[in-house]
Design a protein around this motif. Structure first.
Motif, PDB file in Angstrom:
ATOM      1  N   CYS A  27      19.411 -35.258  50.052  1.00  0.00           N
ATOM      2  CA  CYS A  27      19.076 -34.393  48.338  1.00  0.00           C
ATOM      3  C   CYS A  27      19.311 -33.536  49.007  1.00  0.00           C
ATOM      4  CB  CYS A  27      17.860 -34.948  48.360  1.00  0.00           C
ATOM      5  SG  CYS A  27      16.357 -33.930  49.289  1.00  0.00           S
ATOM      6  N   GLU A  28      19.734 -32.354  50.436  1.00  0.00           N
ATOM      7  CA  GLU A  28      20.167 -30.588  49.712  1.00  0.00           C
ATOM      8  C   GLU A  28      21.204 -31.239  50.054  1.00  0.00           C
ATOM      9  OE1 GLU A  28      16.006 -31.091  51.054  1.00  0.00           O
ATOM     10  OE2 GLU A  28      17.341 -32.556  51.887  1.00  0.00           O
ATOM     11  N   ILE A  95      20.353 -23.064  61.395  1.00  0.00           N
ATOM     12  CA  ILE A  95      21.247 -24.436  60.962  1.00  0.00           C
ATOM     13  C   ILE A  95      19.986 -25.244  60.023  1.00  0.00           C
ATOM     14  CG2 ILE A  95      22.966 -25.944  60.171  1.00  0.00           C
ATOM     15  CD1 ILE A  95      23.721 -22.829  61.534  1.00  0.00           C
ATOM     16  N   SER A  96      20.064 -25.448  59.393  1.00  0.00           N
ATOM     17  CA  SER A  96      18.680 -26.503  59.001  1.00  0.00           C
ATOM     18  C   SER A  96      19.246 -27.562  57.509  1.00  0.00           C
ATOM     19  CB  SER A  96      17.423 -25.452  57.617  1.00  0.00           C
ATOM     20  OG  SER A  96      16.492 -25.865  57.794  1.00  0.00           O
ATOM     21  N   MET A  97      18.102 -28.593  57.712  1.00  0.00           N
ATOM     22  CA  MET A  97      18.726 -29.843  57.048  1.00  0.00           C
ATOM     23  C   MET A  97      20.159 -30.734  57.160  1.00  0.00           C
ATOM     24  SD  MET A  97      16.097 -30.181  55.236  1.00  0.00           S
ATOM     25  CE  MET A  97      14.676 -29.161  54.617  1.00  0.00           C
ATOM     26  N   VAL A  98      19.722 -30.870  58.748  1.00  0.00           N
ATOM     27  CA  VAL A  98      21.248 -31.202  59.279  1.00  0.00           C
ATOM     28  C   VAL A  98      21.007 -32.352  59.920  1.00  0.00           C
ATOM     29  CG1 VAL A  98      21.970 -31.201  61.696  1.00  0.00           C
ATOM     30  CG2 VAL A  98      21.759 -29.270  61.551  1.00  0.00           C
ATOM     31  N   PRO A  99      21.563 -33.364  58.521  1.00  0.00           N
ATOM     32  CA  PRO A  99      21.431 -34.934  59.298  1.00  0.00           C
ATOM     33  C   PRO A  99      21.814 -35.220  60.452  1.00  0.00           C
ATOM     34  CG  PRO A  99      23.983 -34.354  58.449  1.00  0.00           C
ATOM     35  CD  PRO A  99      23.165 -32.936  58.248  1.00  0.00           C
ATOM     36  N   GLU A 100      21.244 -36.014  60.623  1.00  0.00           N
ATOM     37  CA  GLU A 100      20.842 -36.983  62.349  1.00  0.00           C
ATOM     38  C   GLU A 100      22.626 -37.368  63.055  1.00  0.00           C
ATOM     39  OE1 GLU A 100      19.124 -40.537  64.401  1.00  0.00           O
ATOM     40  OE2 GLU A 100      18.906 -41.043  61.533  1.00  0.00           O
ATOM     41  N   ASP A 117      11.937 -31.160  63.685  1.00  0.00           N
ATOM     42  CA  ASP A 117      11.908 -32.987  62.184  1.00  0.00           C
ATOM     43  C   ASP A 117      10.511 -33.177  61.904  1.00  0.00           C
ATOM     44  OD1 ASP A 117      12.832 -35.072  61.306  1.00  0.00           O
ATOM     45  OD2 ASP A 117      13.160 -36.222  62.972  1.00  0.00           O
ATOM     46  N   ILE A 118      10.470 -31.666  60.358  1.00  0.00           N
ATOM     47  CA  ILE A 118       8.702 -32.183  60.157  1.00  0.00           C
ATOM     48  C   ILE A 118       8.955 -33.948  59.180  1.00  0.00           C
ATOM     49  CG2 ILE A 118       7.017 -31.239  58.700  1.00  0.00           C
ATOM     50  CD1 ILE A 118       8.721 -28.498  59.794  1.00  0.00           C
ATOM     51  N   ARG A 119       7.745 -34.362  59.638  1.00  0.00           N
ATOM     52  CA  ARG A 119       7.749 -35.230  58.568  1.00  0.00           C
ATOM     53  C   ARG A 119       7.851 -35.323  56.963  1.00  0.00           C
ATOM     54  NH1 ARG A 119       7.497 -39.163  55.561  1.00  0.00           N
ATOM     55  NH2 ARG A 119       6.198 -40.882  55.547  1.00  0.00           N
ATOM     56  N   ALA A 288      15.182 -41.083  56.149  1.00  0.00           N
ATOM     57  CA  ALA A 288      16.358 -40.139  56.699  1.00  0.00           C
ATOM     58  C   ALA A 288      15.815 -38.534  56.964  1.00  0.00           C
ATOM     59  CB  ALA A 288      17.628 -39.645  56.202  1.00  0.00           C
ATOM     60  N   PRO A 289      15.773 -38.380  58.124  1.00  0.00           N
ATOM     61  CA  PRO A 289      15.424 -36.986  59.269  1.00  0.00           C
ATOM     62  C   PRO A 289      16.282 -36.418  58.566  1.00  0.00           C
ATOM     63  CG  PRO A 289      16.976 -38.377  60.685  1.00  0.00           C
ATOM     64  CD  PRO A 289      16.217 -39.026  59.803  1.00  0.00           C
ATOM     65  N   LYS A 290      16.076 -34.693  58.456  1.00  0.00           N
ATOM     66  CA  LYS A 290      16.210 -33.679  58.543  1.00  0.00           C
ATOM     67  C   LYS A 290      16.140 -32.885  59.294  1.00  0.00           C
ATOM     68  CE  LYS A 290      16.109 -34.011  53.703  1.00  0.00           C
ATOM     69  NZ  LYS A 290      15.232 -33.501  52.498  1.00  0.00           N
ATOM     70  N   TYR A 291      16.870 -32.189  60.630  1.00  0.00           N
ATOM     71  CA  TYR A 291      16.357 -31.547  61.803  1.00  0.00           C
ATOM     72  C   TYR A 291      17.203 -29.662  61.325  1.00  0.00           C
ATOM     73  CZ  TYR A 291      16.742 -35.632  64.069  1.00  0.00           C
ATOM     74  OH  TYR A 291      17.005 -37.320  64.601  1.00  0.00           O
ATOM     75  N   ARG A 292      16.087 -29.312  61.777  1.00  0.00           N
ATOM     76  CA  ARG A 292      16.547 -27.696  61.576  1.00  0.00           C
ATOM     77  C   ARG A 292      16.706 -27.090  63.162  1.00  0.00           C
ATOM     78  NH1 ARG A 292      14.231 -23.622  58.591  1.00  0.00           N
ATOM     79  NH2 ARG A 292      13.538 -21.961  59.373  1.00  0.00           N
ATOM     80  N   PHE A 293      17.847 -26.847  63.496  1.00  0.00           N
ATOM     81  CA  PHE A 293      17.851 -26.202  64.979  1.00  0.00           C
ATOM     82  C   PHE A 293      18.343 -24.503  64.580  1.00  0.00           C
ATOM     83  CE2 PHE A 293      19.779 -29.636  64.806  1.00  0.00           C
ATOM     84  CZ  PHE A 293      20.050 -30.781  66.052  1.00  0.00           C
TER      85      PHE A 293
END
Length: 467
Positions: A27-28, A95-100, A117-119, A288-293
């Protein structure tokens, strides 16, 4: 420094040029989320290398969405621009909200990185057909609720919301607030205000707005946005007094507006127990996970104090307070430092005091931004070698300057080589790079003696040394 512009609805068409075909499935990566939560995340945008780059503010610092490329977009160039922007600002490139499906690229990009990768960030993503037809045993509950709803309100139907429905929408909000079950929840009330404000954009071509009507009465509404192969539901509200209206509306809206998309994203649950329970009951295909690097440089990983490095004639070590007079003389030698490439005095941003330059060097090391080596001959400071501009991708820039009284003896080459090899073999860098002004023949000869030339532009020659 790259200029970012705050996201406004006037920018909608420009942002949608990127989001309309974006298949990140979160959604971001939508105009609606940027507009709805702009007072929380303060999103700002820029077009870089044919990509949309969005900068957000969160937890006291910047973070960036993964770049969204246009037809000719270069994601690698956009990421390099983000890294350069952060380097110039003295912060790490988050870099945040990175798609899987993009996470692996960043794992390969950054040698040292913290990944979250916060639930509660995860979006509930459904197959379009599941919400349209509710087939199978797992959806028996939804089908029963819909059957009961249709028994009482058989004529209820979903229609597009247009400006002509303004009166019905206004009455819906009154009815909704009258039976709102979270009237004492400040967070829920804030979200409701944002939803009401966002729905005023229903007439824009970027969004799909639909409502379920019982005759002339609006009993449910939604605002959605198509991004690539995903329909993202930004707003979804219904009157609780109409038993079964939610599953009936979810199904009818998906049938009416799902088109040929593959996925329907109903966004995250905001850590709300009721929302989580409800969204899970609809059988998401995936959370869908959203990774924060959060990349780290080698200083953060390996170095707690500046070491001592010895060569045949020199010693490289940390600056001490006893070095302040000699260090100030080195830094304030304007004639010699015109080739240094950095104005130490202007960089202070304030008046020059006795400890100014020493304190800057100390703070830069404490902040993991630089290592300032004092170059010593028989214990006396005769210059400095500085590793800085850590790019979080295994590289750092090296600079060296030697007092004019000691010039011409090869001390620069010796100190530069020692600092470069320490960076490569002790700090575990993969690359040390440097530059010199084209007019500076002395530096050109020094760099050529211990590094490989790596290009040039109108101003500089560039060099590098690899592992």
């Amino acid at each position: 420094m790259q200029q970012f512009k705050p996201v406004t609805k006037q920018d909608g068409a420009k942002l949608r040029r990127y989001y309309k075909d974006c298949n990140y499935g979160l959604c971001e990566y939508s105009l609606g989320t940027k507009l709805m939560w702009k007072k929380t995340l303060h999103p700002a945008w820029a077009e870089i290398a044919g990509c949309l780059v969005v900068r957000n503010w969160d937890a006291g610092g910047w973070n960036f969405d993964y770049p969204v490329p246009g037809p000719e977009g270069d994601v690698d160039a956009a990421l390099r621009a983000i890294e350069a922007y952060c380097l110039e600002a003295g912060q790490l490139p988050v870099i945040s909200m990175v798609p899987e499906h993009k996470a692996g690229e960043l794992l390969g990009r950054y040698p040292y990185v913290r990944v979250s990768d916060i639930r509660t960030w995860r979006d509930y993503v459904y197959y379009r057909e599941d919400l349209q037809y509710f087939t199978g045993r797992r959806y028996s509950g939804q089908r029963n609720h819909i059957k009961k709803f249709r028994a009482q309100w058989p004529e209820a139907e979903v229609r597009p919301l247009t400006a002509e429905n303004a009166g019905a929408v206004e009455q819906f909000w009154k009815d909704y607030e009258a039976e709102f079950p979270k009237g004492d929840n400040a967070k829920a009330l804030d979200e409701l205000k944002l939803a009401k404000k966002m729905l005023k954009l229903a007439g824009k071509p970027w969004f799909t707005a639909g409502g379920m009507f019982d005759g002339d009465k609006l009993i449910a509404l939604a605002l959605a946005e198509r991004c690539g192969d995903t329909l993202i539901i930004h707003i979804e509200k219904a009157l609780y007094s109409y038993t079964g209206v939610y599953p009936a509306f979810v199904q009818a809206f998906a049938l009416a507006f799902g088109g040929n998309c593959q996925w329907i994203d109903r966004e995250d649950d905001a850590a709300d127990k009721g929302l989580r329970t409800s969204k899970l009951q609809y059988g998401p295909a995936k959370l869908a996970p959203k990774y924060r690097f959060e990349p780290m440089n080698e200083l953060m990983r390996h170095i707690k104090e500046i070491p001592k490095v010895e060569t045949a004639r020199l010693t490289l070590s940390a600056l001490t307070e006893k070095d302040i007079p000699a260090y100030n003389a080195l830094v304030l030698d304007q004639e010699r430092n015109r080739w240094w490439g950095y104005d130490d005095v202007a960089g202070l941003g304030g008046p020059v005091e006795e400890r100014s330059f020493f304190d800057v060097a100390r703070r830069d090391f404490e902040s993991h931004l630089a290592v300032n080596f004092a170059v010593r001959l028989e214990g006396k400071l005769i210059g400095e070698a500085v590793l800085y501009n850590f790019d979080c991708r295994g590289g750092a820039e090296l600079g060296c300057r030697i007092d004019k009284a000691c010039a011409g003896n090869g001390y620069g080459v010796e100190a530069f080589t020692a600092a470069a090899e320490w960076g490569l073999y002790k700090l575990h860098l993969g690359r040390v790079f440097a530059k010199c002004f084209k007019e500076n023949q002395a530096s050109y000869k020094m760099l050529s003696a211990c590094m490989r030339k790596h290009g040039e532009d109108e101003t500089f020659f560039y060099f590098e040394k690899l592992v």
